[in-house]
Scaffold this motif. Structure first.
Motif, PDB file in Angstrom:
ATOM      1  N   GLU A   1      -6.057   4.000  -2.384  1.00 33.08           N
ATOM      2  CA  GLU A   1      -4.927   3.576  -3.223  1.00 33.08           C
ATOM      3  C   GLU A   1      -3.756   3.130  -2.347  1.00 33.08           C
ATOM      4  N   ASP A   2      -3.505   3.866  -1.258  1.00 35.92           N
ATOM      5  CA  ASP A   2      -2.464   3.457  -0.308  1.00 35.92           C
ATOM      6  C   ASP A   2      -2.784   2.082   0.268  1.00 35.92           C
ATOM      7  N   ARG A   3      -4.031   1.909   0.697  1.00 35.58           N
ATOM      8  CA  ARG A   3      -4.415   0.639   1.326  1.00 35.58           C
ATOM      9  C   ARG A   3      -4.279  -0.523   0.358  1.00 35.58           C
ATOM     10  N   ARG A   4      -4.692  -0.297  -0.884  1.00 36.26           N
ATOM     11  CA  ARG A   4      -4.552  -1.360  -1.885  1.00 36.26           C
ATOM     12  C   ARG A   4      -3.085  -1.673  -2.143  1.00 36.26           C
ATOM     13  N   ARG A   5      -2.247  -0.643  -2.121  1.00 33.55           N
ATOM     14  CA  ARG A   5      -0.819  -0.877  -2.350  1.00 33.55           C
ATOM     15  C   ARG A   5      -0.217  -1.698  -1.218  1.00 33.55           C
TER      16      ARG A   5
ATOM     17  N   THR B   1       1.527  -5.461  -1.740  1.00 38.86           N
ATOM     18  CA  THR B   1       2.925  -5.733  -1.376  1.00 38.86           C
ATOM     19  C   THR B   1       3.057  -6.616  -0.147  1.00 38.86           C
ATOM     20  N   GLY B   2       1.974  -6.786   0.619  1.00 38.26           N
ATOM     21  CA  GLY B   2       2.043  -7.546   1.858  1.00 38.26           C
ATOM     22  C   GLY B   2       2.537  -6.738   3.037  1.00 38.26           C
ATOM     23  N   ALA B   3       2.700  -5.418   2.852  1.00 39.82           N
ATOM     24  CA  ALA B   3       3.100  -4.558   3.973  1.00 39.82           C
ATOM     25  C   ALA B   3       1.964  -4.490   4.987  1.00 39.82           C
TER      26      ALA B   3
ATOM     27  N   GLU C   1     -12.048  -3.869   3.564  1.00 37.08           N
ATOM     28  CA  GLU C   1     -12.520  -3.783   2.181  1.00 37.08           C
ATOM     29  C   GLU C   1     -11.370  -3.925   1.187  1.00 37.08           C
ATOM     30  N   THR C   2     -10.228  -3.343   1.499  1.00 38.04           N
ATOM     31  CA  THR C   2      -9.079  -3.395   0.594  1.00 38.04           C
ATOM     32  C   THR C   2      -8.139  -4.563   0.893  1.00 38.04           C
TER      33      THR C   2
END
Length: 435
Positions: free
Chosen positions: A275-279, A283-285, A309-310
């Motif tokens: 979930e962190d990686r997808r976020r 956001t482009g972070a 993968e994400t």
């Protein structure tokens, strides 16, 4: 108009080599033509030789390889003098070495001397752009930018923000941190080739009030960079959970204060979940992978497969002084091994992309650096395949571009950097440095 030309083997990129087999563009006999600090043209010598003017300076470097300047996306210049300091882990390392060393940067002379050495060390390793952490002292940022400006480098840096859980001698306040950062942004951001990064050290050393001040500054200056640390060490992750119990994860602390966006770069990103990686992808972070530091401090292994993968943006970084080398080639060496430990094969071609065009794309600077494309800023490195006897012996047997780049990545270091150029001017020469 001043023109100069550099005839050599050339490598540049049109995309991610992991996504396209044709993304790496290689010319066995190529040329980079530079006019007034920018690339006027680059490509095959046979196609461009007539564009070289009669009065141009032409360097014959056909036994060497030109690549775009390396981009280091996470490094601490005040830690230059404490690199290779022994400690059992991240938090005791900070207490024993980092904070006492950074105390000295209250002295402007110390800051200026270290900044000059730091910049020269970057250039000796072929790094022409870096995202740099200064100390809590405003003058430490001034010193770094002054040293960078003197070499006309494209540099990103910021004063560290810490208003709790640090020694009193390194502590600012919500207000002084805000005021100092605002002043530095006004003085340095987009001043020539200098750019500013809002720099809360990491969530545990900033109060909620200071993170709110960061949010306000970030919203007021939409094009500045943001840099911090996240999920580097399990003890640190547990500490953040105790300090911010309402947030879902360590990364969510930054998200809560609107600090995930384009041009936001977070060091380490080891102990994230999907979930962190997808976020971060949404956001482009950017995740700045720091393999030599992560291995040195025993922090953990970055998961390349899950990042891919994400579609989380990833770059490479040295993280000196937790990192053990200024060299992006040595960083590639360790990144390859870390990836292999996770069952992922990271090619040399992709590592060179991650350290050049991939980093520029992730940082929203693809039109300026990381490339040899026309009108880009002429930052590039001349690599010597004969820099050491072993490298010479191995590269002589290279049957492909991947083998050549892999030899540089696994056997190379600052000795392989023959020359470094920034905005078309030579800013490092190995031969002159040896005299």
């Amino acid at each position: 108009m001043t023109q100069s030309a550099f005839r050599a083997k050339l490598l540049t990129f049109t995309g991610d080599p992991a996504q396209s087999p044709d993304a790496a563009v290689f010319h066995e006999d190529g040329v980079v033509i530079v006019e007034d600090g920018r690339v006027a043209a680059s490509g095959a010598w046979s196609a461009l030789k007539d564009r070289v003017s009669d009065g141009a300076s032409v360097q014959d470097l056909r036994d060497k390889l030109i690549v775009p300047g390396f981009i280091d996306t996470h490094i601490h210049y005040p830690q230059t003098d404490m690199i290779a300091s022994p400690a059992p882990g991240l938090l005791p390392w900070l207490e024993t070495y980092t904070f006492p060393t950074e105390r000295g940067f209250a002295d402007e002379a110390v800051a200026a001397d270290t900044a000059r050495f730091f910049v020269d060390e970057l250039l000796a390793s072929g790094t022409t752009t870096a995202l740099v952490y200064c100390t809590v002292h405003k003058q430490s940022a001034d010193a770094l930018f002054t040293a960078s400006e003197a070499k006309n480098l494209r540099m990103v840096a910021g004063k560290v923000l810490m208003d709790r859980h640090c020694p009193e001698f390194l502590r600012d306040t919500t207000q002084t941190g805000y005021d100092d950062s605002a002043e530095l942004i006004a003085r340095w951001h987009n001043n020539g080739r200098q750019m500013y990064a809002l720099t809360p050290r990491f969530a545990p050393t900033s109060t909620e009030a200071q993170l709110e001040a960061c949010e306000a500054l970030a919203k007021a200056h939409g094009d500045i960079f943001i840099q911090s640390h996240v999920a580097e060490n399990l003890d640190e992750v547990a500490w953040v959970k105790s300090l911010f119990p309402r947030q879902r994860s360590y990364l969510d602390v930054y998200d809560h204060y609107s600090l995930l966006r384009r041009r936001a770069v977070y060091g380490h990103c080891i102990w994230l979940d999907d979930e962190d990686r997808r976020r971060m992808a949404e956001t482009g972070a950017v995740a700045a992978h720091c393999p030599t530091s992560n291995l040195f401090l025993g922090s953990g292994l970055f998961d390349f497969a899950k990042a891919q993968e994400t579609q989380m943006p990833v770059t490479l970084a040295t993280d000196v002084g937790g990192g053990t080398s200024f060299s992006m080639l040595q960083t590639m060496n360790e990144a390859h091994k870390v990836a292999r430990m996770g069952g992922h094969h990271l090619t040399a071609t992709r590592m060179f992309w991650l350290a050049t065009a991939g980093a520029a794309q992730a940082l929203d600077l693809a039109d300026k650096i990381g490339t040899l494309a026309p009108q880009s800023e002429a930052d590039f490195v001349v690599l010597d395949p004969k820099a050491t006897p072993l490298l010479a012996r191995r590269t002589a047997r290279a049957d492909s571009l991947e083998e050549l780049l892999f030899a540089f990545a696994l056997l190379g270091d600052d000795r392989a950097v023959y020359e470094t150029y920034a905005a078309g001017a030579r800013v490092h020469s190995r031969e002159q440095a040896r005299r």
